[in-house]
Design a protein around this motif. Structure first.
Motif, mmCIF file in Angstrom:
data_model
loop_
_atom_site.group_PDB
_atom_site.id
_atom_site.type_symbol
_atom_site.label_atom_id
_atom_site.label_comp_id
_atom_site.label_asym_id
_atom_site.label_seq_id
_atom_site.Cartn_x
_atom_site.Cartn_y
_atom_site.Cartn_z
ATOM 1 N N ALA A 22 0.829 -1.209 0.000
ATOM 2 C CA ALA A 22 0.000 0.000 0.000
ATOM 3 C C ALA A 22 0.859 1.252 0.000
ATOM 4 O O ALA A 22 0.598 2.206 -0.747
ATOM 5 N N GLN A 23 1.905 1.263 0.817
ATOM 6 C CA GLN A 23 2.772 2.436 0.886
ATOM 7 C C GLN A 23 3.507 2.643 -0.439
ATOM 8 O O GLN A 23 3.693 3.786 -0.887
ATOM 9 N N ALA A 24 3.905 1.570 -1.086
ATOM 10 C CA ALA A 24 4.577 1.677 -2.390
ATOM 11 C C ALA A 24 3.638 2.269 -3.434
ATOM 12 O O ALA A 24 4.062 3.073 -4.283
ATOM 13 N N PHE A 29 2.082 6.687 -7.011
ATOM 14 C CA PHE A 29 1.090 7.642 -7.504
ATOM 15 C C PHE A 29 1.569 9.081 -7.301
ATOM 16 O O PHE A 29 1.418 9.935 -8.182
ATOM 17 N N LYS A 30 2.154 9.352 -6.130
ATOM 18 C CA LYS A 30 2.635 10.702 -5.829
ATOM 19 C C LYS A 30 3.704 11.145 -6.810
ATOM 20 O O LYS A 30 3.756 12.321 -7.223
ATOM 21 N N LYS A 31 4.560 10.215 -7.206
ATOM 22 C CA LYS A 31 5.640 10.509 -8.151
ATOM 23 C C LYS A 31 5.088 11.052 -9.464
ATOM 24 O O LYS A 31 5.746 11.846 -10.149
ATOM 25 N N PHE A 32 3.869 10.640 -9.803
ATOM 26 C CA PHE A 32 3.259 11.078 -11.060
ATOM 27 C C PHE A 32 2.129 12.088 -10.822
ATOM 28 O O PHE A 32 1.265 12.275 -11.667
ATOM 29 N N GLY A 33 2.156 12.711 -9.640
ATOM 30 C CA GLY A 33 1.253 13.833 -9.379
ATOM 31 C C GLY A 33 -0.129 13.488 -8.867
ATOM 32 O O GLY A 33 -1.019 14.338 -8.867
ATOM 33 N N HIS A 34 -0.330 12.255 -8.407
ATOM 34 C CA HIS A 34 -1.640 11.842 -7.902
ATOM 35 C C HIS A 34 -1.568 11.674 -6.387
ATOM 36 O O HIS A 34 -0.794 10.861 -5.878
ATOM 37 N N GLN A 35 -2.375 12.420 -5.663
ATOM 38 C CA GLN A 35 -2.388 12.366 -4.204
ATOM 39 C C GLN A 35 -3.348 11.260 -3.750
ATOM 40 O O GLN A 35 -4.549 11.484 -3.620
ATOM 41 N N ILE A 36 -2.824 10.089 -3.527
ATOM 42 C CA ILE A 36 -3.607 8.943 -3.056
ATOM 43 C C ILE A 36 -3.205 8.654 -1.612
ATOM 44 O O ILE A 36 -2.016 8.532 -1.299
ATOM 45 N N ILE A 70 3.267 4.086 -13.496
ATOM 46 C CA ILE A 70 2.974 4.020 -12.059
ATOM 47 C C ILE A 70 3.139 2.586 -11.547
ATOM 48 O O ILE A 70 3.737 2.352 -10.490
ATOM 49 N N ALA A 71 2.621 1.627 -12.315
ATOM 50 C CA ALA A 71 2.742 0.221 -11.916
ATOM 51 C C ALA A 71 4.202 -0.196 -11.836
ATOM 52 O O ALA A 71 4.617 -0.898 -10.905
ATOM 53 N N SER A 72 5.003 0.241 -12.794
ATOM 54 C CA SER A 72 6.422 -0.092 -12.803
ATOM 55 C C SER A 72 7.149 0.548 -11.632
ATOM 56 O O SER A 72 7.988 -0.080 -10.978
ATOM 57 N N SER A 73 6.796 1.801 -11.334
ATOM 58 C CA SER A 73 7.405 2.497 -10.206
ATOM 59 C C SER A 73 7.054 1.824 -8.895
ATOM 60 O O SER A 73 7.907 1.681 -8.001
ATOM 61 N N ARG A 74 5.804 1.410 -8.761
ATOM 62 C CA ARG A 74 5.380 0.706 -7.546
ATOM 63 C C ARG A 74 6.191 -0.561 -7.329
ATOM 64 O O ARG A 74 6.657 -0.848 -6.225
#
Length: 226
Positions: A22-24, A29-36, A70-74
């Motif tokens: 979950a933290q990943a 998401f934050k890295k790509f500008g999405h505040q989740i 995002i999936a790859s970054s996670r």
């Protein structure tokens, strides 16, 4: 039908990794500008990224564009930052050894990618015990869809009424039930009994199930799964 095999979820079931996943996701998401928020994604852990990404950011897909990034970054965050701090669920290896001793065939069914699975199996100290695995690569859709469970059944060459699944999320139960497979659930993944209500039995940890093995649905002395 006599029990012949066990389908195994890994995250949250045999490795205490759900919070880390979950933290990943939050960081990716934050890295790509999405505040989740953590509280948004944590209840979704147990689903694959193909399910999580469009639920959190409608219009994105894990298969292309920003969603794929995002999936790859996670995955990178999980492997590089979080995996080294993970621990096996209490009793994971001992339970698998007991099941093998009882002659049960073991097959993994996980939404994880193969690279992550390899790391998780080592963390759980069970990488030497498993030969058959079904991952997200073997399915069109991840949990809660039944594709991965069906892939595990195909690889094990067992019928749904010959196996039971060990899982920790309502998505394990939903996917397995859709494939005709019953589920024994663990609380160590962080979901409560109401969310796990469709399991045929609920235990705290693998060690808890092992301690009650002879009176559990895993006992090969039972003539059926119920």
């Amino acid at each position: 039908m006599t029990l012949q095999g066990v389908i195994l979820d890994i995250d949250g079931t045999l490795v205490l990794s759900n919070d880390a996943h979950a933290q990943a996701w939050v960081e990716a998401f934050k890295k790509f500008g999405h505040q989740i928020e953590f509280e948004q994604v944590r209840p979704m852990i147990g689903m694959g990224g193909d399910q999580i990404i469009p639920k959190l950011v409608p219009g994105l897909s894990s298969e292309e564009g920003e969603g794929k990034k995002i999936a790859s970054s996670r995955k990178e965050l999980f492997l590089d930052k979080y995996a080294s701090n993970l621990a096996p669920a209490n009793g994971a290896r001992k339970l698998l050894l007991k099941m093998q001793e009882q002659g049960l065939r073991l097959v993994v069914a996980t939404s994880a990618k193969s690279e992550e699975l390899s790391v998780l199996l080592k963390i759980a100290e069970i990488d030497d015990l498993l030969e058959e695995t079904a991952t997200s690569s073997d399915a069109d859709s991840s949990k809660p869809d039944p594709d991965i469970i069906k892939a595990a059944l195909h690889k094990s060459q067992l019928q749904p009424d010959q196996v039971v699944m060990l899982g920790d999320t309502p998505y394990d139960i939903q996917s397995a039930n859709a494939a005709g497979v019953d589920v024994i659930a663990f609380r160590c993944g962080g979901f409560d009994d109401a969310q796990l209500a469709k399991a045929i039995a609920i235990y705290d940890t693998p060690a808890d199930l092992l301690a009650q093995y002879d009176n559990s649905p895993l006992s090969t002395g039972s003539s059926s799964l119920v």
